[in-house]
Design an enzyme around this catalytic site. Structure first.
Site, PDB file in Angstrom:
ATOM      1  CD  GLN A 237       4.904  -7.789 -67.134  1.00 42.53           C
ATOM      2  OE1 GLN A 237       4.704  -7.332 -66.079  1.00 42.53           O
ATOM      3  NE2 GLN A 237       3.807  -8.394 -67.880  1.00 42.53           N
TER       4      GLN A 237
ATOM      5  NE  ARG B  34      -1.178 -16.441 -64.168  1.00 41.96           N
ATOM      6  CZ  ARG B  34      -0.120 -17.218 -63.656  1.00 41.96           C
ATOM      7  NH1 ARG B  34       0.383 -17.234 -62.524  1.00 41.96           N
ATOM      8  NH2 ARG B  34      -0.009 -18.324 -64.378  1.00 41.96           N
ATOM      9  CB  CYS B  35      -6.242 -10.110 -65.073  1.00 46.68           C
ATOM     10  SG  CYS B  35      -7.163  -8.528 -65.592  1.00 46.68           S
TER      11      CYS B  35
ATOM     12  CD  GLU C 166      -3.046 -12.327 -68.312  1.00 48.45           C
ATOM     13  OE1 GLU C 166      -4.015 -12.025 -69.264  1.00 48.45           O
ATOM     14  OE2 GLU C 166      -2.029 -12.040 -68.325  1.00 48.45           O
TER      15      GLU C 166
HETATM   16  O1  CDP Z   1       1.465 -13.681 -72.762  1.00 46.88           O
HETATM   17  P1  CDP Z   1       1.749 -14.885 -71.675  1.00 46.88           P
HETATM   18  O2  CDP Z   1       3.072 -15.775 -72.361  1.00 46.88           O
HETATM   19  O3  CDP Z   1       1.698 -14.500 -70.399  1.00 46.88           O
HETATM   20  O4  CDP Z   1       0.552 -15.874 -72.002  1.00 46.88           O
HETATM   21  P2  CDP Z   1      -0.059 -16.984 -72.840  1.00 46.88           P
HETATM   22  O5  CDP Z   1       0.036 -16.330 -74.389  1.00 46.88           O
HETATM   23  O6  CDP Z   1      -1.178 -17.815 -72.222  1.00 46.88           O
HETATM   24  O7  CDP Z   1       1.192 -17.902 -72.776  1.00 46.88           O
HETATM   25  C1  CDP Z   1       1.754 -18.846 -71.658  1.00 46.88           C
HETATM   26  C2  CDP Z   1       2.344 -20.098 -72.028  1.00 46.88           C
HETATM   27  O8  CDP Z   1       1.385 -20.844 -72.077  1.00 46.88           O
HETATM   28  C3  CDP Z   1       3.085 -19.728 -73.215  1.00 46.88           C
HETATM   29  O9  CDP Z   1       4.543 -20.480 -72.869  1.00 46.88           O
HETATM   30  C4  CDP Z   1       2.513 -20.439 -74.514  1.00 46.88           C
HETATM   31  O10 CDP Z   1       3.378 -20.949 -75.273  1.00 46.88           O
HETATM   32  C5  CDP Z   1       1.696 -21.411 -73.493  1.00 46.88           C
HETATM   33  N1  CDP Z   1       0.439 -21.680 -74.144  1.00 46.88           N
HETATM   34  C6  CDP Z   1       0.284 -22.958 -74.892  1.00 46.88           C
HETATM   35  O11 CDP Z   1       1.138 -23.817 -74.696  1.00 46.88           O
HETATM   36  N2  CDP Z   1      -0.909 -23.242 -75.575  1.00 46.88           N
HETATM   37  C7  CDP Z   1      -1.536 -22.373 -75.597  1.00 46.88           C
HETATM   38  N3  CDP Z   1      -2.837 -22.460 -76.306  1.00 46.88           N
HETATM   39  C8  CDP Z   1      -1.731 -21.125 -75.117  1.00 46.88           C
HETATM   40  C9  CDP Z   1      -0.337 -20.950 -74.373  1.00 46.88           C
END
Ligand code: CDP
Length: 806
Positions: A237, A384-385, A760
């Site tokens: 990761q 997931r947190c 998360e």
């Molecule tokens: O770090 P991780 O990718 O696990 O988590 P995240 O930043 O929450 O993003 C997860 C997915 O959700 C990614 O493809 C982000 O681009 C999308 N996302 C989104 O479309 N809009 C947001 N405000 C937050 C995340």
């Protein structure tokens, strides 16, 4: 303009930028079986390594005899701690400042611990070799119950630490103590409790569970003796961090280490840490001169690499008789297993547990966390947190329900009464965080109206009467959960891993014909970064998302980043992407001004190019500008159109949400039915609503699994119960409830595009919603708290304890 000229809306739609439900581009290869995972890496002459593991939870190793194993056809080498000592790698540093045995050195400290590494021409030969390694153990008394870890007569687990009174995070109180971490004002909090009209106290346990991604942890290591270069393909990761760790412990210069994380089949925190398999495969390739593959099987994954949670939280809340909270006091006993291998930022031994005041305006609070060693597998990862936020949210959300019960108040009403108000943001919490933005009352009220909360409570009251009259054997629970997350680790002022600040990065390079490539320091494990990162760029620089290729996971090409976990990708890398794009747009503006023979200030941005203010026909599209960047830039300007951004966030982001779960439980069987689950999320600006919905569905399904059955349990002698999917609950489409999703939008004021993380949130908010539903169902029978997981058997047991079934 003629009729064929696209409208502004058409031009915007063509970009498929932020806010668009763009289909996931990576799914084309995934749905056709064309993904490229670590196990797809097959190199000429590749060997396979596998572990001899301990059947004991605690035992001294009297001898290891590898002679017979080395005679097994196909077996080429057997590594033991003694072999690793010759290269100073018998122990490795953990991310939490502890050290961990790579292979058992003198004793074993948990069942299935790695004892020897057999290297053979194929997996079958390795397995035969494992059977032929002779290990003589002398069993020692196991320590399984964390509550007895600091008893005077508790066996000493970590003999390597004997006599050490200082640990990585301060003084140690006992030979099995790791650290004590305290935050907040103890005196003022005690005072609030002395003065309180009402107090509650409950021991709330968040049991040990496991991220269990579909693809287990694995790697292929290949050492080129001529060049002195090591290439590692792995399920990482955080590939750059792995490269740095390998450089530090192997002494191979970092530029001669190539780490590649290809497609990853789920991570959920499981693939952040460094595991013995990686070290052994790396040593084995150096020893044999051939590539070596290590692939965990399912039982190895569940029982040895990175458990999650195992927090036992004594939770106290003080309040007025009208239900206004006045103080929070939490003590956590944290079971870390045999080594402290938590994957937290360096300065946070209990992660972000100090977000435990949640969404409520607590004037004072105090948190103390004691970490202890037990004879269990190490880990403590953020499943997931965001670094113990899930534990914190569970603690406060159960606590608020217990307080509501004691006050005789409705749990939603109690929350509304104590929420931080919209006008209080930015809000300074009693435990030291600055919440960036929020509008909790609006979110809560929207959720309550949508699910007809008042109607559900009326129905519940009627059902309770019917139950008392003996007309039904079903009880109904309404679970309320309102969570505040803290994601986006993180600002360099308080977040680092092994001394490396937790920034993230993006490099964008546009090509002459108007397309480009973006390389990012994150690594998707299924979150859809290839889709959403291109959407940010599309909106920022007016190049269609389809024309931007996103690449992650190769340390030779991607700029240094701290990887993907803790929903940090959008808050940190998402910002780096927007800022790299803005650098490109700034240069593009200068080129456009030159081409249009005006001053830069006379131009305005218009969807996909620059227009001269007041002269709409004078326009240069980004596509035109890309071409010009390679042949007609202003005098003195470097040609090309590319930019790099490293982003150190000024603060975390604080997404939040209101979740409701409606559940019926049959008291005679313990069987539950989840009638309704509603999840409202606020993650600020939404990049791709469809991906967000997918993230929420996935996170809720994991939350459901954790709350309702998933557990890594141990018996009294340290045997792992729950080490296979026969015992460890993985919900299928049959068990998984229907999810209703909703949202509000409260942008982050400090993030360049206003986005907060979301991946998360559903796990963080979901677990308390399920658990509160179960507890709410039983509450009218006199129960205050039933420990998770709430499987059928435990529900039936609770009903029996409460005297309503036989
Ligand atoms: O770090 P991780 O990718 O696990 O988590 P995240 O930043 O929450 O993003 C997860 C997915 O959700 C990614 O493809 C982000 O681009 C999308 N996302 C989104 O479309 N809009 C947001 N405000 C937050 C995340």
């Amino acid at each position: 303009m003629n009729d064929m000229t696209p409208t502004r809306e058409q031009r915007e739609a063509r970009l498929e930028g932020m806010g668009c439900k763009r289909k996931r581009v990576e799914d084309i290869r995934f749905t056709q079986g064309k993904g490229n995972y670590v196990d797809d890496v097959k190199l000429p002459g590749m060997l396979h390594g596998d572990f001899v593991r301990s059947p004991h939870a605690h035992a001294r190793i009297k001898s290891i005899n590898t002679e017979k194993a080395l005679k097994v056809p196909g077996v080429l080498a057997v590594l033991t701690a003694e072999t690793l000592k010759t290269v100073n790698l018998a122990w490795m540093p953990t991310l939490a400042g502890d050290v961990q045995m790579v292979l058992a050195d003198g004793k074993v400290l948990f069942q299935n611990q790695e004892v020897a590494f057999v290297v053979a021409t194929d997996r079958y030969a390795a397995d035969d070799g494992i059977g032929a390694v002779e290990v003589e153990y002398e069993a020692l008394p196991p320590l399984i119950d964390p509550f007895t870890a600091m008893d005077a007569d508790a066996p000493m687990l970590r003999e390597d630490l004997a006599g050490k009174t200082e640990g990585a995070h301060g003084p140690r109180k006992h030979h099995n103590h790791i650290f004590e971490w305290t935050v907040g004002d103890r005196e003022l909090t005690d005072l609030a409790f002395d003065k309180a009209d009402v107090t509650i106290k409950e021991m709330i346990s968040y049991h040990r569970t496991h991220p269990s991604p579909l693809e287990t942890c694995q790697c292929v290591c290949s050492f080129d003796k001529i060049k002195g270069e090591l290439t590692i393909w792995g399920t990482f990761q955080a590939p750059h961090v792995i490269r740095t760790v390998v450089a530090l412990i192997s002494k191979i210069p970092e530029h001669k280490i190539h780490v590649i994380a290809p497609d990853i089949g789920g991570g959920f925190g499981n693939k952040v840490g460094a595991y013995p398999g990686y070290i052994c495969a790396a040593v084995a390739t150096i020893v044999t001169g051939k590539p070596v593959k290590w692939v965990e099987d399912r039982m190895e994954n569940l029982t040895t690499t990175s458990f999650a949670r195992d927090y036992h939280m004594t939770t106290e809340i003080a309040a007025t008789k009208e239900g206004k909270v006045t103080g929070l006091r939490v003590h956590v006993l944290a079971d870390h297993g045999a080594f402290d291998a938590c994957a937290d930022p360096s300065k946070w031994p209990a992660g972000f547990m100090n977000i435990v005041t949640g969404s409520y305006d607590f004037p004072v609070a105090h948190l103390a966390v004691d970490g202890v060693y037990t004879n269990k597998a190490p880990g403590g990862v953020a499943y997931r947190c965001s670094f113990r936020v899930t534990e914190a949210a569970y603690c406060i959300e159960r606590g608020m329900d217990i307080l509501a019960q004691k006050l005789g108040m409705d749990p939603a009403e109690l929350r509304l009464k104590n929420f931080i108000k919209a006008e209080q943001f930015p809000y300074h919490s009693a435990l030291g965080w600055e919440y960036d933005s929020g509008d909790y009352h609006t979110a809560m009220k929207k959720g309550m109206e949508t699910i007809d909360y008042a109607g559900l409570r009326r129905e519940q009251a009627e059902k309770r009467e019917a139950f008392k009259r003996g007309e039904t054997r079903e009880i109904m629970g309404v679970g309320v959960s309102f969570f505040t997350e803290i994601v986006g680790a993180g600002p360099s002022k308080n977040c680092d891993i092994l001394g490396i600040a937790m920034f993230d990065s993006c490099e964008i390079r546009l090509h002459p014909t108007g397309s480009g490539i973006a390389r990012v320091g994150t690594k998707s494990q299924g979150q859809g970064h290839e889709t959403t990162w291109a959407q940010i760029i599309a909106t920022e620089i007016g190049i269609p998302a389809d024309d931007i290729m996103v690449e992650e996971g190769n340390t030779d090409t991607a700029p240094y980043g701290l990887g993907t976990y803790g929903s940090r990708s959008t808050p940190v890398a998402g910002a780096a992407i927007a800022l790299a794009a803005r650098k490109i747009r700034a240069k593009a503006q200068m080129i456009a001004a030159y081409l249009l023979e005006v001053h830069e200030g006379d131009l305005e941005w218009d969807v996909d190019g620059f227009r001269v203010k007041g002269l709409p026909e004078k326009f240069k599209s980004m596509k035109d500008i890309c071409w010009a960047a390679y042949n007609s830039v202003p005098p003195g300007m470097e040609p090309g159109l590319e930019a790099v951004s490293y982003y150190d966030p000024p603060n975390m982001t604080y997404p939040f949400g209101a979740y409701f779960c409606v559940m019926d439980i049959d008291v005679d069987t313990g069987v539950y039915k989840i009638r309704r689950f509603y999840a409202l999320d606020d993650c600020g600006t939404r990049i791709n609503p469809m991906i967000i919905e997918g993230q929420v569905h996935g996170g809720l399904t994991e939350a459901f699994a954790i709350a309702m059955g998933q557990e890594i349990r141990y018996d009294a002698t340290g045997n792992v119960l729950g080490g296979s999917f026969m015992d460890f609950f993985i919900p299928t489409a049959v068990e998984t409830p229907h999810w209703e999703t909703d949202h509000t939008v409260t942008p982050s004021p400090h993030h360049p595009i206003g986005a907060k993380g979301v991946g998360e949130s559903p796990n963080v908010g979901g677990v308390p919603a399920f658990s509160n539903a179960v507890n709410d169902a039983f509450s009218f029978l006199g129960s205050t708290h039933i420990q998770m997981p709430h499987d059928f058997w435990r529900n039936w047991e609770a009903a029996k304890r409460l005297g309503v079934t036989g």
